[in-house]
Design a protein around this motif. Structure first.
Motif, PDB file in Angstrom:
ATOM      1  N   ILE A 178       0.818  -1.211   0.000  1.00 56.13           N
ATOM      2  CA  ILE A 178       0.000   0.000   0.000  1.00 56.13           C
ATOM      3  C   ILE A 178       0.852   1.262   0.000  1.00 56.13           C
ATOM      4  CG2 ILE A 178      -1.845  -1.190   1.260  1.00 56.13           C
ATOM      5  CD1 ILE A 178      -0.927   0.388   3.777  1.00 56.13           C
ATOM      6  N   ASP A 179       0.211   2.367  -0.319  1.00 59.45           N
ATOM      7  CA  ASP A 179       0.813   3.687  -0.126  1.00 59.45           C
ATOM      8  C   ASP A 179       0.858   3.929   1.382  1.00 59.45           C
ATOM      9  OD1 ASP A 179       1.332   6.376   0.264  1.00 59.45           O
ATOM     10  OD2 ASP A 179      -0.107   7.091  -1.213  1.00 59.45           O
ATOM     11  N   PRO A 180       2.052   4.054   1.977  1.00 56.64           N
ATOM     12  CA  PRO A 180       2.151   4.147   3.443  1.00 56.64           C
ATOM     13  C   PRO A 180       1.370   5.289   4.067  1.00 56.64           C
ATOM     14  CG  PRO A 180       4.308   3.803   2.450  1.00 56.64           C
ATOM     15  CD  PRO A 180       3.372   4.090   1.332  1.00 56.64           C
ATOM     16  N   LEU A 181       1.137   6.362   3.312  1.00 59.31           N
ATOM     17  CA  LEU A 181       0.473   7.533   3.886  1.00 59.31           C
ATOM     18  C   LEU A 181      -0.970   7.683   3.434  1.00 59.31           C
ATOM     19  CD1 LEU A 181       3.418  10.097   3.728  1.00 59.31           C
ATOM     20  CD2 LEU A 181       2.451   9.008   5.758  1.00 59.31           C
ATOM     21  N   SER A 182      -1.528   6.622   2.853  1.00 59.01           N
ATOM     22  CA  SER A 182      -2.928   6.665   2.437  1.00 59.01           C
ATOM     23  C   SER A 182      -3.805   6.050   3.520  1.00 59.01           C
ATOM     24  CB  SER A 182      -3.113   5.906   1.120  1.00 59.01           C
ATOM     25  OG  SER A 182      -4.482   5.733   0.841  1.00 59.01           O
ATOM     26  N   MET A 183      -4.602   6.875   4.170  1.00 55.71           N
ATOM     27  CA  MET A 183      -5.545   6.368   5.172  1.00 55.71           C
ATOM     28  C   MET A 183      -6.547   5.420   4.528  1.00 55.71           C
ATOM     29  SD  MET A 183      -5.318   7.743   8.424  1.00 55.71           S
ATOM     30  CE  MET A 183      -6.922   8.221   9.060  1.00 55.71           C
ATOM     31  N   ALA A 184      -6.939   5.702   3.287  1.00 50.43           N
ATOM     32  CA  ALA A 184      -7.903   4.852   2.585  1.00 50.43           C
ATOM     33  C   ALA A 184      -7.303   3.481   2.317  1.00 50.43           C
ATOM     34  CB  ALA A 184      -8.330   5.520   1.276  1.00 50.43           C
ATOM     35  N   ASP A 185      -6.035   3.434   1.846  1.00 50.86           N
ATOM     36  CA  ASP A 185      -5.367   2.153   1.602  1.00 50.86           C
ATOM     37  C   ASP A 185      -5.260   1.350   2.891  1.00 50.86           C
ATOM     38  OD1 ASP A 185      -5.073   2.692  -1.064  1.00 50.86           O
ATOM     39  OD2 ASP A 185      -2.875   2.667  -1.063  1.00 50.86           O
ATOM     40  N   TYR A 186      -4.901   2.024   3.970  1.00 44.79           N
ATOM     41  CA  TYR A 186      -4.728   1.330   5.243  1.00 44.79           C
ATOM     42  C   TYR A 186      -6.049   0.704   5.705  1.00 44.79           C
ATOM     43  CZ  TYR A 186      -3.324   0.412  10.072  1.00 44.79           C
ATOM     44  OH  TYR A 186      -3.053  -0.207  11.264  1.00 44.79           O
ATOM     45  N   ALA A 187      -7.114   1.475   5.652  1.00 39.97           N
ATOM     46  CA  ALA A 187      -8.424   0.973   6.089  1.00 39.97           C
ATOM     47  C   ALA A 187      -8.924  -0.141   5.184  1.00 39.97           C
ATOM     48  CB  ALA A 187      -9.437   2.116   6.127  1.00 39.97           C
ATOM     49  N   ALA A 188      -8.663  -0.027   3.877  1.00 44.42           N
ATOM     50  CA  ALA A 188      -9.140  -1.037   2.928  1.00 44.42           C
ATOM     51  C   ALA A 188      -8.411  -2.362   3.073  1.00 44.42           C
ATOM     52  CB  ALA A 188      -8.985  -0.518   1.500  1.00 44.42           C
ATOM     53  N   ASN A 189      -7.261  -2.353   3.732  1.00 38.61           N
ATOM     54  CA  ASN A 189      -6.465  -3.575   3.910  1.00 38.61           C
ATOM     55  C   ASN A 189      -6.392  -3.998   5.378  1.00 38.61           C
ATOM     56  OD1 ASN A 189      -4.957  -4.377   1.182  1.00 38.61           O
ATOM     57  ND2 ASN A 189      -5.156  -2.141   1.256  1.00 38.61           N
ATOM     58  N   GLY A 190      -7.491  -3.798   6.097  1.00 39.41           N
ATOM     59  CA  GLY A 190      -7.585  -4.303   7.467  1.00 39.41           C
ATOM     60  C   GLY A 190      -7.151  -3.359   8.550  1.00 39.41           C
ATOM     61  N   GLY A 191      -6.768  -2.143   8.177  1.00 41.49           N
ATOM     62  CA  GLY A 191      -6.336  -1.191   9.187  1.00 41.49           C
ATOM     63  C   GLY A 191      -7.463  -0.735  10.095  1.00 41.49           C
ATOM     64  N   TRP A 192      -7.120  -0.426  11.341  1.00 36.69           N
ATOM     65  CA  TRP A 192      -8.008   0.082  12.395  1.00 36.69           C
ATOM     66  C   TRP A 192      -8.955  -0.976  12.959  1.00 36.69           C
ATOM     67  CZ3 TRP A 192      -5.362   4.034  13.515  1.00 36.69           C
ATOM     68  CH2 TRP A 192      -4.891   4.919  12.551  1.00 36.69           C
ATOM     69  N   LYS A 193      -8.930  -2.214  12.449  1.00 37.79           N
ATOM     70  CA  LYS A 193      -9.792  -3.257  13.007  1.00 37.79           C
ATOM     71  C   LYS A 193      -9.413  -3.574  14.456  1.00 37.79           C
ATOM     72  CE  LYS A 193     -11.216  -5.757   8.817  1.00 37.79           C
ATOM     73  NZ  LYS A 193     -11.183  -7.058   8.115  1.00 37.79           N
ATOM     74  N   GLY A 194      -8.131  -3.562  14.735  1.00 36.32           N
ATOM     75  CA  GLY A 194      -7.689  -3.834  16.101  1.00 36.32           C
ATOM     76  C   GLY A 194      -8.132  -2.767  17.074  1.00 36.32           C
ATOM     77  N   LEU A 195      -8.013  -1.510  16.659  1.00 39.40           N
ATOM     78  CA  LEU A 195      -8.440  -0.407  17.527  1.00 39.40           C
ATOM     79  C   LEU A 195      -9.944  -0.431  17.739  1.00 39.40           C
ATOM     80  CD1 LEU A 195      -7.712   2.124  19.113  1.00 39.40           C
ATOM     81  CD2 LEU A 195      -7.840   3.435  16.982  1.00 39.40           C
ATOM     82  N   ASP A 196     -10.695  -0.730  16.688  1.00 42.36           N
ATOM     83  CA  ASP A 196     -12.153  -0.825  16.835  1.00 42.36           C
ATOM     84  C   ASP A 196     -12.536  -1.948  17.788  1.00 42.36           C
ATOM     85  OD1 ASP A 196     -12.516   1.281  15.084  1.00 42.36           O
ATOM     86  OD2 ASP A 196     -12.840   0.003  13.331  1.00 42.36           O
ATOM     87  N   ALA A 197     -11.815  -3.073  17.681  1.00 43.84           N
ATOM     88  CA  ALA A 197     -12.095  -4.193  18.586  1.00 43.84           C
ATOM     89  C   ALA A 197     -11.759  -3.829  20.022  1.00 43.84           C
ATOM     90  CB  ALA A 197     -11.296  -5.425  18.147  1.00 43.84           C
ATOM     91  N   ALA A 198     -10.657  -3.110  20.213  1.00 47.99           N
ATOM     92  CA  ALA A 198     -10.262  -2.693  21.566  1.00 47.99           C
ATOM     93  C   ALA A 198     -11.283  -1.755  22.172  1.00 47.99           C
ATOM     94  CB  ALA A 198      -8.884  -2.028  21.523  1.00 47.99           C
TER      95      ALA A 198
END
Length: 517
Positions: A100-120
């Motif tokens: 992914i593009d390291p600085l793309s919030m959209a790329d990060y979220a589309a590839n599983g990003g923030w799931k851990g924080l949401d679960a926490a």
């Protein structure tokens, strides 16, 4: 428009990735700059998007654009996941790096990003800490202390303010995982720190990065600015070190953040109780904090099911030195040292036999091929007189002089010591001198002895070669048990292992050892 993916990782750029990216941009391609996949022998790596998959080519030069785009380039790899170096990996921490593009919030979220924080966020702080405990996660920076126990201590300590500190002062030779993750997937680290802050009740955090990592500093600062709303009310900032190796030790790091000289603190009190500005502080390194989002997103048992013995989960292992396939290999604990060096690393780049590997950075022990049966595991390495540390493996072929490597360890300690404790400050200097004398007094051919440097102290000059070695071992014992921190305490590991496994380089007769198959 053809879409191509090219790393902007510092190592990739050093190998010419910027010029390659510019050439593809001039050819009319849409260029996405990513992190590195982690195998530097194929950098600069170019991945061309073709429908649902990417076809990789590497290494690629600026003049190879046409051959890559028409599919005729000789270095065609195919889908990168099918490459032998990557097909056997278990990427929990580095799953997105290179994708992914390291600085793309959209790329990060589309590839599983923030799931851990949401679960926490759906759990109580104590439940988050329990999840980290159940996962079996241990600190990925040195001693392997259980992360959940550290978090529990901070959670249980009452205070009006608490902090989360990330130790990104990656100073060990042959290690680069922290830098790769910060440059290739910075939101992952931010997410891990946000989870830690929620778990222990901290409102602010610091990422302490070594000054030699300008790309990582720039990337982390930009990623923090873009994620402010996502991690609120937690706030983060980057602090840059001044180049001191000892500031990788957690209490020296805290002193540096506070604006003081980087000197080791006496423990107790532990930083979990009295840390930054005497407040309860979680201090973990990049790999520890970046393991947490997977644990919360997929469940602690999914993490605990991978690994070996008491070493659970995956470890991003960094293979460097005289080796064909230098790079990062993330896998569950349990592979043998021989598999990592010979099969995954591909043996030496020089083509000569492997003589020694150092595991755990400049203060790690040296292991000969006769010990390549050791499983990569905290307890196995401790029992063998070594340590995993930050999981850096440095390979040497049969031209290495192990007495010089032992001397380097002592000299390194002398140069980098903060000076606060005598065993480290003075012991390392005397150790360097002692190894010089051992080599000078070593029996050579026909029973002759090499001319000694002028030694004014007659008693020192009169000591025999064997007596000097005995004194070196005694000095190592004093440093190991008397130093305030791991700098002086771990310096004996490379020295003693070199003495034990390669005595001939010190002028001693090798002990008979059984060669492992």
């Amino acid at each position: 428009m053809t879409r191509v993916f090219i790393s902007r990782d510092m190592a990739s750029v050093a190998l010419g990735a910027d010029a390659v990216a510019e050439a593809f941009a001039q050819a009319g391609c849409e260029v996405v700059r990513t992190g590195s996949r982690g195998l530097f022998a194929i950098e600069p790596l170019v991945e061309v998007e073709t429908g649902a998959e990417r076809i990789a080519y590497g290494p690629v030069g600026p003049g190879d654009v046409e051959a890559v785009l028409n599919g005729s380039h000789a270095n065609c790899i195919g889908p990168i996941e099918e490459h032998p170096f990557f097909s056997g990996q278990q990427r929990f921490t580095f799953a997105r790096c290179g994708m992914i593009d390291p600085l793309s919030m959209a790329d990060y979220a589309a590839n599983g990003g923030w799931k851990g924080l949401d679960a926490a966020d759906a759990l109580s702080p104590q439940e988050v800490v329990e999840a980290v405990k159940v996962s079996g996660l241990r600190g990925r920076g040195g001693a392997g202390f259980p992360t959940g126990i550290k978090w529990q201590t901070v959670l249980d300590t009452p205070a009006d303010e608490k902090f989360v500190v990330c130790n990104a002062d990656e100073g060990d030779s042959g290690t680069f995982a922290d830098r790769m993750l910060m440059e290739g997937d910075p939101f992952h680290l931010i997410e891990g720190m946000a989870i830690a802050s929620y778990a222990v009740g901290a409102r602010h955090g610091y990422i302490y990065v070594r000054s030699e990592y300008p790309f990582a500093v720039e990337t982390m600062r930009e990623a923090i600015a873009r994620s402010v709303d996502r991690i609120a009310p937690f706030t983060l900032e980057v602090r840059v070190g001044a180049g001191s190796y000892v500031c990788g030790e957690e209490t020296s790091l805290l002193e540096s953040i506070e604006g003081k000289r980087g000197e080791v603190r006496v423990k107790p009190p532990l930083p979990a109780i009295e840390g930054l500005w005497d407040k309860p502080t979680v201090i973990n390194n990049v790999l520890s904090l970046s393991a947490v989002p997977f644990i919360l997103a997929e469940g602690p048992q999914a993490y605990a099911d991978v690994g070996f013995g008491r070493s659970r989960g995956t470890m991003p292992i960094q293979i460097a030195g005289n080796v064909k396939n230098g790079g990062l290999y993330e896998v569950g604990f349990g592979l043998t040292l021989g598999e990592l060096v010979n099969q995954i690393g591909g043996g030496t780049a020089s083509g000569r036999p492997v003589r020694a590997v150092q595991v755990g950075g400049p203060l790690g022990a040296y292991f000969p091929p006769s010990m390549f049966h050791l499983p990569f595991d905290y307890e196995a390495f401790a029992e063998a007189g070594g340590l995993i540390g930050h999981a850096g493996i440095t390979v040497f072929d049969d031209t290495v002089d192990m007495a010089k490597m032992a001397r380097f360890a002592m000299e390194f300690c002398a140069v980098e010591s903060c000076g606060k404790c005598t065993p480290c400050r003075i012991g390392s200097t005397r150790g360097t001198e002692l190894i010089d004398r051992i080599v000078a007094k070593a029996p050579r051919t026909a029973g002759t002895v090499e001319t000694l440097p002028q030694i004014r102290n007659a008693r020192i000059a009169a000591r025999t070669h064997d007596e000097e070695i005995e004194l070196l071992r005694d000095l190592c014992d004093t440093m190991k048990h008397g130093s305030l921190c791991a700098l002086g305490g771990f310096t004996p590991y490379p020295v003693l292992s070199a003495l034990d496994h390669f005595p001939e380089d010190f002028g001693s007769t090798p002990a008979l050892t059984e060669t492992a198959e």
